[in-house]
Motif scaffolding. Structure first.
Motif, short mmCIF file in Angstrom:
data_model
loop_
_atom_site.label_atom_id
_atom_site.label_comp_id
_atom_site.label_asym_id
_atom_site.label_seq_id
_atom_site.Cartn_x
_atom_site.Cartn_y
_atom_site.Cartn_z
N ALA A 1 16.09 -1.30 3.76
CA ALA A 1 14.79 -0.68 3.71
C ALA A 1 14.60 0.09 4.99
O ALA A 1 13.43 0.56 4.94
N MET B 1 10.86 4.97 -0.52
CA MET B 1 10.22 3.68 0.32
C MET B 1 8.49 4.19 0.36
O MET B 1 7.75 3.26 0.89
N SER B 2 8.32 5.70 0.03
CA SER B 2 6.95 5.78 0.21
C SER B 2 5.96 5.19 -0.76
O SER B 2 4.82 5.12 -0.57
N ALA B 3 6.52 4.42 -1.68
CA ALA B 3 5.68 3.60 -2.66
C ALA B 3 5.57 2.41 -2.33
O ALA B 3 4.79 1.59 -2.97
N ALA B 4 6.12 2.10 -1.10
CA ALA B 4 5.84 0.47 -0.65
C ALA B 4 4.38 0.19 -0.33
O ALA B 4 3.59 1.09 0.15
N THR B 5 4.01 -0.83 -0.69
CA THR B 5 2.45 -1.23 -0.37
C THR B 5 2.58 -2.68 0.32
O THR B 5 3.56 -3.43 0.51
N ALA C 1 5.62 -6.28 2.67
CA ALA C 1 5.84 -4.92 2.10
C ALA C 1 6.69 -5.23 0.99
O ALA C 1 7.64 -6.00 1.06
N ARG C 2 6.03 -4.68 -0.06
CA ARG C 2 6.95 -4.56 -1.43
C ARG C 2 7.18 -3.30 -1.81
O ARG C 2 6.39 -2.15 -1.66
N ASN C 3 8.27 -3.14 -2.19
CA ASN C 3 8.95 -1.86 -2.91
C ASN C 3 9.21 -2.18 -4.24
O ASN C 3 10.18 -3.10 -4.54
N ALA C 4 8.63 -1.62 -5.29
CA ALA C 4 8.87 -1.86 -6.92
C ALA C 4 8.73 -3.35 -7.07
O ALA C 4 9.38 -3.91 -8.07
N LEU D 1 8.79 1.99 7.25
CA LEU D 1 8.20 0.83 6.84
C LEU D 1 7.77 -0.32 8.06
O LEU D 1 6.76 -0.99 7.84
#
Length: 378
Positions: free
Chosen positions: A99, A1-5, A66-69, A104
């Protein structure tokens, strides 16, 4: 989840086509969160409702996602009033259960706070939801609300989240549900009980969707004692309804008949129906109380109790019971497919809770209203 934008969602021009897919995905995130919390999607927005809220002339509604992948897994809805309370922002946070627990929610809240501070909003309100099953064992480490008599347990994950983010618990509301139709004879028995205490002192008038011109000024006068935290609680959703006492409410200083008609037109455009029963004092010819129920445009199997107001001089005479019974009877008559009605009440509002209990409402949980004042933070 650290890659979430996290980014601001573009509101589509329509709900059709590829341009609406992200918007629809954000709506689905909110729906899944409501199902996880309450066991159903009764309190969830439809795409049409959220789309309408994004075009509400009385508030600016912004959505962060919030997006993940590439997939939307969380959202923050930010409602900012445009007329009154322009220092205020309401933030609604939704993170998919799959999530949750990775920070997040905190990232979304921080992004929302940064956004509203950039818009010179000084106060942020956040709501947490607590089903009754989650409150049964939560008696230790209570967080007491600054207004009213309510509290929430620090053992609640949602309460702990808001508390650790620097929010003060301002208000707790009891969330209640009533199964419909009412058992045979209950409405008649309660109506007879109310009438027995009053002599022939009050007359009940009813309408749907549009207030008759004869009662418009009186109705507005009563509504001026009602804050914006009812059914269409600004920023908290079209599903909110609350029985409340006039002295607990914040005045709507600029509310007038024109405002009433604009609100009625806005409801009509969303397909929403409003049922009102009002009490006229026969001695003065003036309305001294009203109660209202909302039916949403996308479904008529559930209803939401909106405000119930009775002037102080007419309390203790079962006026509230009389008009609420009458409105429930109208609901069952006009919308016989309705199977439940929901409402929110302050825990200390014992008079209204007593009326609701007589009608068959039972507690389904609680909601907490949390406040952060940036002015106080310096």
């Amino acid at each position: 989840m650290s890659a979430a934008t996290i980014e601001q969602l573009r509101i589509p021009e329509t709900l059709d086509g590829d341009a609406a897919q992200d918007f629809l995905q954000a709506v689905e995130v909110s729906r899944q969160v409501r199902v996880h919390t309450w066991g159903n999607d009764v309190l969830a927005y439809t795409a049409q409702e959220l789309f309408a809220q994004c075009h509400d002339p009385y508030e600016w509604y912004v959505v962060l996602v919030a997006r993940n992948a590439g997939t939307i897994v969380g959202r923050a809805g930010i409602a900012m009033p445009l007329d009154d309370n322009t220092e205020l922002a309401h933030v609604t946070l939704d993170v998919l259960p799959s999530a949750a627990g990775a920070g997040l929610g905190r990232k979304l809240l921080e992004a929302a706070e940064l956004f509203v501070r950039g818009e010179n909003r000084k106060i942020v309100m956040v709501e947490t939801n607590h089903p009754v099953a989650a409150l049964v064992d939560g008696v230790s480490d209570p967080i007491t609300a600054t207004h009213g008599s309510g509290s929430l347990p620090l053992s609640s994950r949602e309460a702990r989240f808001a508390y650790s983010a620097g929010y003060d618990l301002e208000l707790v509301e009891q969330f209640s549900a009533c199964a419909l139709p009412l058992p045979a004879g209950v409405a008649a028995q309660l109506a007879d009980k109310a009438a027995a205490r009053q002599e022939p002192a009050y007359a009940v008038h009813q309408w749907m969707d549009s207030c008759p011109e004869k009662w418009a000024q009186d109705f507005v006068r009563l509504e001026q004692d009602v804050s914006g935290n009812d059914d269409a609680a600004r920023g908290q959703g079209l599903h909110r309804g609350q029985d409340q006492e006039p002295e607990q409410a914040q005045e709507l200083d600029q509310w007038d008949v024109n405002s009433l008609r604009e609100a009625e037109e806005l409801s009509a455009r969303t397909g929403r129906h409003t049922l009102v029963s009002a009490a006229e004092c026969l001695a003065t010819g003036a309305l001294v109380g009203f109660t209202s129920i909302s039916i949403l445009g996308h479904r008529n199997d559930v209803a939401f109790q909106d405000d119930t107001i009775v002037e102080k001089a007419h309390k203790g005479k079962d006026v509230g019971l009389q008009i609420k019974v009458a409105n429930m009877e109208m609901l069952m008559r006009e919308f016989p497919q309705t199977r439940a009605i929901y409402t929110w009440n302050a825990p200390e509002n014992s008079a209204m809770l007593s009326v609701n209990a007589q009608l068959g409402f039972v507690s389904a949980g609680a909601t907490g209203q949390w406040r952060k004042d940036f002015n106080a933070l310096g």
